[in-house]
Structures are given as C-alpha cells and as structure tokens.
Enzyme design. Structure first.
Site, PDB file in Angstrom:
ATOM      1  N   ARG A  93       0.997  -1.150   0.079  1.00 22.47           N
ATOM      2  CA  ARG A  93       0.134   0.092   0.202  1.00 22.47           C
ATOM      3  C   ARG A  93       0.808   1.269   0.008  1.00 22.47           C
ATOM      4  O   ARG A  93       1.962   1.335   0.754  1.00 22.47           O
ATOM      5  CB  ARG A  93      -0.802   0.114   1.284  1.00 22.47           C
ATOM      6  CG  ARG A  93      -1.757  -1.037   1.579  1.00 22.47           C
ATOM      7  CD  ARG A  93      -2.594  -1.268   0.442  1.00 22.47           C
ATOM      8  NE  ARG A  93      -3.638  -0.112   0.218  1.00 22.47           N
ATOM      9  CZ  ARG A  93      -4.576   0.180  -0.729  1.00 22.47           C
ATOM     10  NH1 ARG A  93      -4.689  -0.957  -1.685  1.00 22.47           N
ATOM     11  NH2 ARG A  93      -5.368   1.031  -0.832  1.00 22.47           N
ATOM     12  N   ILE A  94       0.687   2.116  -0.820  1.00 19.50           N
ATOM     13  CA  ILE A  94       1.057   3.622  -0.718  1.00 19.50           C
ATOM     14  C   ILE A  94       0.644   4.377   0.338  1.00 19.50           C
ATOM     15  O   ILE A  94      -0.676   4.152   0.729  1.00 19.50           O
ATOM     16  CB  ILE A  94       0.967   4.123  -2.130  1.00 19.50           C
ATOM     17  CG1 ILE A  94       1.819   3.444  -3.260  1.00 19.50           C
ATOM     18  CG2 ILE A  94       1.534   5.777  -2.080  1.00 19.50           C
ATOM     19  CD1 ILE A  94       1.514   4.120  -4.453  1.00 19.50           C
ATOM     20  N   ASN A 109      11.190   0.335   5.142  1.00 17.26           N
ATOM     21  CA  ASN A 109      10.660  -0.467   4.061  1.00 17.26           C
ATOM     22  C   ASN A 109      11.589  -1.297   3.432  1.00 17.26           C
ATOM     23  O   ASN A 109      13.135  -0.757   3.230  1.00 17.26           O
ATOM     24  CB  ASN A 109      10.257   0.318   3.021  1.00 17.26           C
ATOM     25  CG  ASN A 109       9.295  -0.283   1.816  1.00 17.26           C
ATOM     26  OD1 ASN A 109       8.745  -1.383   2.140  1.00 17.26           O
ATOM     27  ND2 ASN A 109       9.490   0.044   0.689  1.00 17.26           N
ATOM     28  N   HIS A 111      12.650  -2.450  -0.659  1.00 17.14           N
ATOM     29  CA  HIS A 111      12.250  -2.592  -1.854  1.00 17.14           C
ATOM     30  C   HIS A 111      13.048  -3.618  -2.561  1.00 17.14           C
ATOM     31  O   HIS A 111      14.542  -3.202  -2.758  1.00 17.14           O
ATOM     32  CB  HIS A 111      12.088  -1.184  -2.274  1.00 17.14           C
ATOM     33  CG  HIS A 111      11.886  -0.958  -3.791  1.00 17.14           C
ATOM     34  ND1 HIS A 111      10.422  -1.025  -3.976  1.00 17.14           N
ATOM     35  CD2 HIS A 111      12.491  -0.630  -4.682  1.00 17.14           C
ATOM     36  CE1 HIS A 111      10.508  -0.749  -5.512  1.00 17.14           C
ATOM     37  NE2 HIS A 111      11.542  -0.609  -5.956  1.00 17.14           N
ATOM     38  N   THR A 143       9.428   7.854   3.502  1.00 20.84           N
ATOM     39  CA  THR A 143       9.258   9.124   3.743  1.00 20.84           C
ATOM     40  C   THR A 143       7.932   9.372   2.828  1.00 20.84           C
ATOM     41  O   THR A 143       7.570   8.490   2.244  1.00 20.84           O
ATOM     42  CB  THR A 143      10.431  10.033   3.229  1.00 20.84           C
ATOM     43  OG1 THR A 143      10.627   9.712   1.783  1.00 20.84           O
ATOM     44  CG2 THR A 143      11.481   9.983   4.071  1.00 20.84           C
ATOM     45  N   GLU A 176      17.348 -10.173   0.601  1.00 21.18           N
ATOM     46  CA  GLU A 176      16.497  -9.589   1.303  1.00 21.18           C
ATOM     47  C   GLU A 176      16.323 -10.051   2.777  1.00 21.18           C
ATOM     48  O   GLU A 176      16.308  -9.436   3.528  1.00 21.18           O
ATOM     49  CB  GLU A 176      14.995  -9.541   0.903  1.00 21.18           C
ATOM     50  CG  GLU A 176      14.831  -8.938  -0.784  1.00 21.18           C
ATOM     51  CD  GLU A 176      13.560  -8.716  -1.096  1.00 21.18           C
ATOM     52  OE1 GLU A 176      12.782  -8.454  -0.468  1.00 21.18           O
ATOM     53  OE2 GLU A 176      13.195  -8.779  -2.246  1.00 21.18           O
TER      54      GLU A 176
HETATM   55  C1  GAR Z   1       9.590  -8.821  -1.153  1.00 17.11           C
HETATM   56  O1  GAR Z   1      10.501  -9.037  -2.352  1.00 17.11           O
HETATM   57  C2  GAR Z   1       9.603  -7.231  -1.039  1.00 17.11           C
HETATM   58  O2  GAR Z   1      10.750  -6.532  -1.359  1.00 17.11           O
HETATM   59  C3  GAR Z   1       8.606  -6.869  -2.185  1.00 17.11           C
HETATM   60  O3  GAR Z   1       7.368  -7.678  -1.933  1.00 17.11           O
HETATM   61  C4  GAR Z   1       7.791  -8.867  -1.661  1.00 17.11           C
HETATM   62  C5  GAR Z   1       7.320  -9.417  -0.420  1.00 17.11           C
HETATM   63  O4  GAR Z   1       7.646 -10.666  -0.150  1.00 17.11           O
HETATM   64  N1  GAR Z   1       8.035  -5.488  -1.727  1.00 17.11           N
HETATM   65  C6  GAR Z   1       7.885  -4.300  -2.509  1.00 17.11           C
HETATM   66  O5  GAR Z   1       7.889  -4.635  -3.920  1.00 17.11           O
HETATM   67  C7  GAR Z   1       7.535  -3.035  -2.034  1.00 17.11           C
HETATM   68  N2  GAR Z   1       7.352  -2.047  -2.941  1.00 17.11           N
HETATM   69  P1  GAR Z   1       7.344 -11.291   1.492  1.00 17.11           P
HETATM   70  O6  GAR Z   1       5.711 -11.263   1.585  1.00 17.11           O
HETATM   71  O7  GAR Z   1       7.690 -12.979   1.228  1.00 17.11           O
HETATM   72  O8  GAR Z   1       8.140 -10.748   2.316  1.00 17.11           O
END
Ligand code: GAR
Length: 198
Positions: A93-94, A109, A111, A143, A176
């Site tokens: 969500r934004i 966050n 990304h 932010t 990640e």
């Molecule tokens: C992750 O790759 C995260 O970086 C991305 O969604 C995925 C969630 O995976 N987030 C975004 O794209 C935010 N803009 P997860 O639910 O297995 O952690």
C-alpha cells in the site's frame, strides 16, 4: 535495557516478516509485537501465528479510495501495539504524507531494487528490460516520497545470462532475508549507518 517494540506490516507471504521475527531473539535490541496485514488471509498471518506473534487484519477494500480512512483504522491497531519501529515487509500500500508524519523516523521499508533505480512495481522485469548487469534490494526509511527515503542498506546480486523474473526474484529474495534483519538490528540500536551486503 528496554527492548524496542517492532510492528511489521505485510500484504502477502511474509517471508521477510519471518526473517525479521526470527532475528529478534537473544541480545537483539528489538522484539516483534504485532504483524498487521491489509489482506485478509495473507499467508504471512499464519506464519506470524506459528511464530507466536499476534496478528491483525485491517482490510483496505471497504475503504475504497479513501486512504486516510484506511490509515486511521491501521493507526488504531498500531497505536494499541505502541511500536517504536514499524517495518513494511511486502506491504503493498502507498501511504499518505499524514501517515508518514505520524511515524516519521521510525518506519522502514524493503524494496526489491537498488534504489534509486526501479521504484514502484515489477522491479525484476524492469531490470531485465534495462539489461542491467546487477540488481538487488534496498532497505530505506519511509518518507512521503514513494521508495525515496534515506537508504539504510543495500545488497547486490548479479543478473545472469538466461535469468527470468522468477530466477532473479529468487536470487534477490535470499539477500532480502539477510539485509532486512541486519538493518533492523542496527536501526533499533540507534545506528543509521547504511549496511552494504555482501
Ligand atoms: C519482497 O520482495 C519485497 O521486497 C517486495 O515484496 C516482496 C514481499 O515478499 N516489496 C515491494 O515490492 C514493495 N514495493 P514477502 O511477503 O515474502 O516478504
């Protein structure tokens, strides 16, 4: 030492949430207090429960386009949990500037790109289209600018011949799960020096 209270926001499978929760043991200065999903039935909720972390759902859909109303409901749940830090972990969500202001300086966050490159969605597809030689992930402060806050950590991976969105996403995801816990530990300890992996 008082342990920092960490809330985690998810929308899906929650693998980053699991990595964060598992990291918060022993001498870690933080502890997970709640996992909140905007998607009822998100896979991460069952994982949070299995890890013994309270879960909550604030479904965004009944609020339609009214982001402030959704965020007011989310804020109610968050405020009750009294978090010191809020981690967006696949929270799709934004958020509005008003929400950011309320939690300013306490919200992170992750990304899946080397920001400032490839903001927004479908980052792995964007990287393949750009024929970049490397890719990765970024943890940053949230932010009012989408995917634009101060960078607190980055991890890089190579883009290999024959890569697809799926193979690239999997390679980034491994990083990640290392990067986000490393940044959180440092952040909770009051250190905002960026973490660079590997
Ligand atoms: C992750 O790759 C995260 O970086 C991305 O969604 C995925 C969630 O995976 N987030 C975004 O794209 C935010 N803009 P997860 O639910 O297995 O952690």
């Amino acid at each position: 030492m008082t342990l920092a209270r960490v809330a985690i926001l998810i929308s899906g499978g929650g693998s980053n949430m699991v990595a964060l929760v598992r990291s918060m043991t022993g001498d870690h200065p933080g502890r997970p207090v709640i996992v909140v999903s905007n998607v009822p039935g998100a896979g991460g909720l069952a994982k949070a429960e299995a890890l013994g972390v309270p879960g909550a759902v604030v479904d965004h859909r009944p609020f339609g386009k009214d982001r402030e109303a959704f965020e007011a409901a989310l804020n109610e749940v968050l405020t009750a949990a009294a978090p010191d830090v809020i981690c967006h972990a696949g929270f799709m969500r934004i958020v509005t500037p008003g929400f950011v202001r309320k939690w300013e300086g306490r919200m992170l966050n992750i990304h899946p790109s080397l920001l400032p490159k490839f903001k927004g969605l479908h980052t792995h597809v964007q990287v393949l289209a750009a024929v970049d030689a490397e890719h990765g992930c970024t943890v940053h402060e949230v932010t009012a600018e989408l995917d634009g806050g101060p960078i607190l950590g980055q991890a890089r991976v190579p883009v290999l011949p024959g890569d697809t969105e799926v193979t690239l996403a999997a390679r980034v995801m491994v990083q990640e799960h290392l990067l986000y816990p490393a940044v959180l530990r440092r952040f909770v300890a009051g250190d905002r020096t960026p973490v660079f992996l590997p």
